[in-house]
Structures are given as C-alpha cells and as structure tokens.
Design a protein around this motif. Structure first.
Motif, short mmCIF file in Angstrom:
data_model
loop_
_atom_site.label_atom_id
_atom_site.label_comp_id
_atom_site.label_asym_id
_atom_site.label_seq_id
_atom_site.Cartn_x
_atom_site.Cartn_y
_atom_site.Cartn_z
N ALA A 84 2.25 4.07 10.91
CA ALA A 84 2.58 3.14 12.00
C ALA A 84 1.83 1.82 11.80
N GLY A 85 0.57 1.92 11.38
CA GLY A 85 -0.22 0.72 11.11
C GLY A 85 0.33 -0.09 9.95
N TYR A 86 0.88 0.59 8.96
CA TYR A 86 1.47 -0.10 7.81
C TYR A 86 2.63 -0.99 8.26
N ARG A 92 3.11 -8.27 11.04
CA ARG A 92 2.18 -9.38 11.28
C ARG A 92 1.99 -10.26 10.06
N GLY A 93 2.72 -9.96 8.99
CA GLY A 93 2.69 -10.79 7.81
C GLY A 93 1.53 -10.57 6.87
N ARG A 94 0.88 -9.40 6.96
CA ARG A 94 -0.29 -9.15 6.12
C ARG A 94 0.05 -8.47 4.80
N ALA A 95 1.28 -7.97 4.65
CA ALA A 95 1.77 -7.39 3.41
C ALA A 95 0.77 -6.44 2.75
N PRO A 96 0.46 -5.31 3.37
CA PRO A 96 -0.50 -4.38 2.78
C PRO A 96 0.11 -3.62 1.61
N GLY A 97 -0.74 -3.14 0.73
CA GLY A 97 -0.26 -2.29 -0.35
C GLY A 97 0.04 -0.90 0.18
N LEU A 98 0.93 -0.19 -0.50
CA LEU A 98 1.31 1.13 -0.03
C LEU A 98 0.12 2.08 -0.03
N GLY A 99 -0.84 1.85 -0.92
CA GLY A 99 -2.02 2.69 -0.98
C GLY A 99 -2.87 2.62 0.28
N SER A 100 -2.67 1.56 1.09
CA SER A 100 -3.44 1.42 2.32
C SER A 100 -3.12 2.53 3.31
N VAL A 101 -1.92 3.13 3.19
CA VAL A 101 -1.55 4.24 4.07
C VAL A 101 -2.53 5.39 3.89
#
Length: 256
Positions: A84-86, A92-101
């Motif tokens: 959900a945070g991903y 919000r435009g922060r474009a996290p990497g999938l590994g952040s999950v």
C-alpha cells in the motif's frame, strides 16, 4: 466530501495515473499482491479440502500442510502495508524501487505485523456478531495500512483508532467505491486471475487517492494531527504544542 461525481473523478484520475507510464511499476507490485492473494485463497481452499478429506477418511493427515499455509499467510501480513505504501509513494511522485516493498516490510516487521493482525482479529470478531457490523468495521479500518506506512511509529491501536476517525462519515462512500469494483473482480475470476494484474493496481491507486483526500480532510477539520500522519516528528509537534500552550497561558494570566 467524497461522494457521487467525486468518486467517478477519483477513479478516472486513478486510470489516468496508470496510463501515464506508471502501470509497469504498479504491475510488478500487482504480481506481489497476486502471490499473497493466491496464498490466502489457497489457504481457504485447502481448509475446505482438509475438512472434506478428514470427514471421508477419518484422518488428520493434511493438518500439517494446512498449518504451514496458515503460518505463511500470517507471516506475509506486513507486505499489505509496504505494498500500500508503494502505491502511495508512486502517487506522490517519489518513484520507489520495487525492492522497497521488501525493505520496508523487513524494517518495520513487528509494527506492521501487529497492526494487520489486530485489524483482522477485530474484523473477524465483528463479523461473527453479524455480517453488516463486520463490513462496517472493515471499512473503518480500510486506511490502516496507509496510515501505518506514513507513520510506522504508531501502535496498532493508534493506527486503527486514526483510521476510524478519518473514515467517520465516509464509510458509505468507501463501500460504494469497493462495490464499483465488483465487475472487475468477476472479470478476474473468469480470467483465472489474469485480469487482477490490472484490477489491483487500479484498486490500490484509487484507495491511495481516497486516503490522500481523507487525510487532508482530517487535518483541515482538526480531527488528526500532522504528527499522526508522520508529517512532522513527534518531538517537534510536542514542542510546538508546549510553545502555543505557554503563549496562551501568558496571554490570559491575571498577572501579565
């Protein structure tokens, strides 16, 4: 307020967001969601098969497998928050990497696990009373994962309490939003889950947009503090509270 045409606008914005180059990232996160959902579905299906098997053959042979699947489903609960945070970070435009999950779930595992487990327990207990109270409570707790992501320091009780506060007066709207995805879920069932790879990014993005509106509404109405949403550190918020309190006491002091 999030009603009527506003709901249609939110869903339209969610679809537009997915088509603006974000679908690939959210599609990959959708695969993770599918894996978790298939484990949960497999757990439910397996217990039915176990009960049938044991009734026919009078044995407890597959209880070990059932217990293992139940344990796996429980251990994956923190992924509900990090996924959900991903979506929220993408929105919000922060474009996290999938590994952040995985990194987020691992970093806050105990907090996330406790919150998601308590949410399930409460929902199940209310559902045991009657179906409708269970649905109402499920809607009340629907923002728990997003709240916990925004402020991992909150306890499970604080998260669920805040979710109830910000959804108060909006559960009907949230129910209609969930109901509007019924056709998509049926399509997913007909396609043996393939359509869910689009449906879940669509649903999660819509939920994240609802959360942003509910969060801002709660702040505007003063029913939640910026600290609760992780917008300012707790010590900074408390310091500001003390400063304002001192100014008020000084202003109204009879000796001033």
């Amino acid at each position: 307020m999030v009603h009527g045409c506003r709901q249609l606008a939110i869903k339209a914005n969610a679809r537009q967001f997915l088509t603006n180059g974000q679908w690939v990232h959210l599609f990959l996160a959708g695969i993770i969601i599918e894996a978790v959902n298939y484990i949960n579905f497999g757990t439910s299906l397996y217990v039915q098969l176990r009960n049938t098997f044991n009734a026919i053959y009078q044995t407890q042979f597959i209880n070990v497998s059932w217990n293992m699947m139940s344990l796996i489903a429980l251990l994956l609960l923190p992924l509900e928050v990090s996924i959900a945070g991903y979506y929220l970070r993408c929105l919000r435009g922060r474009a996290p990497g999938l590994g952040s999950v995985y990194e987020e779930a691992a970093a806050h595992y105990s907090h996330y696990f406790g919150t998601m487990l308590l949410r399930r327990i409460y929902t199940v207990l209310w559902t045991m009373l009657f179906i409708i109270p269970g649905i109402v409570k499920s809607l009340s707790y629907s923002m728990a994962a997003l709240i916990q992501h925004d402020n991992p320091t909150l306890t499970a009780s604080q998260v669920l309490n805040l979710s109830q506060r910000i959804t108060k007066g909006y559960k009907g709207s949230l129910f209609l939003m969930e109901l509007s995805f019924l056709g998509w879920y049926l399509l997913g069932a007909v396609t043996f889950g393939i359509a869910y790879l689009y449906v879940h990014p669509y649903l999660y993005t819509t939920q994240a947009m609802y959360y942003e509106l509910l969060r801002q509404n709660a702040l505007d109405r003063g029913i939640a503090s910026p600290w609760e949403f992780g917008m300012v550190p707790n010590n900074a918020f408390r310091s500001e509270e003390r400063r304002v309190g001192k100014e008020c006491r000084s202003r109204w002091s009879p000796y001033h």
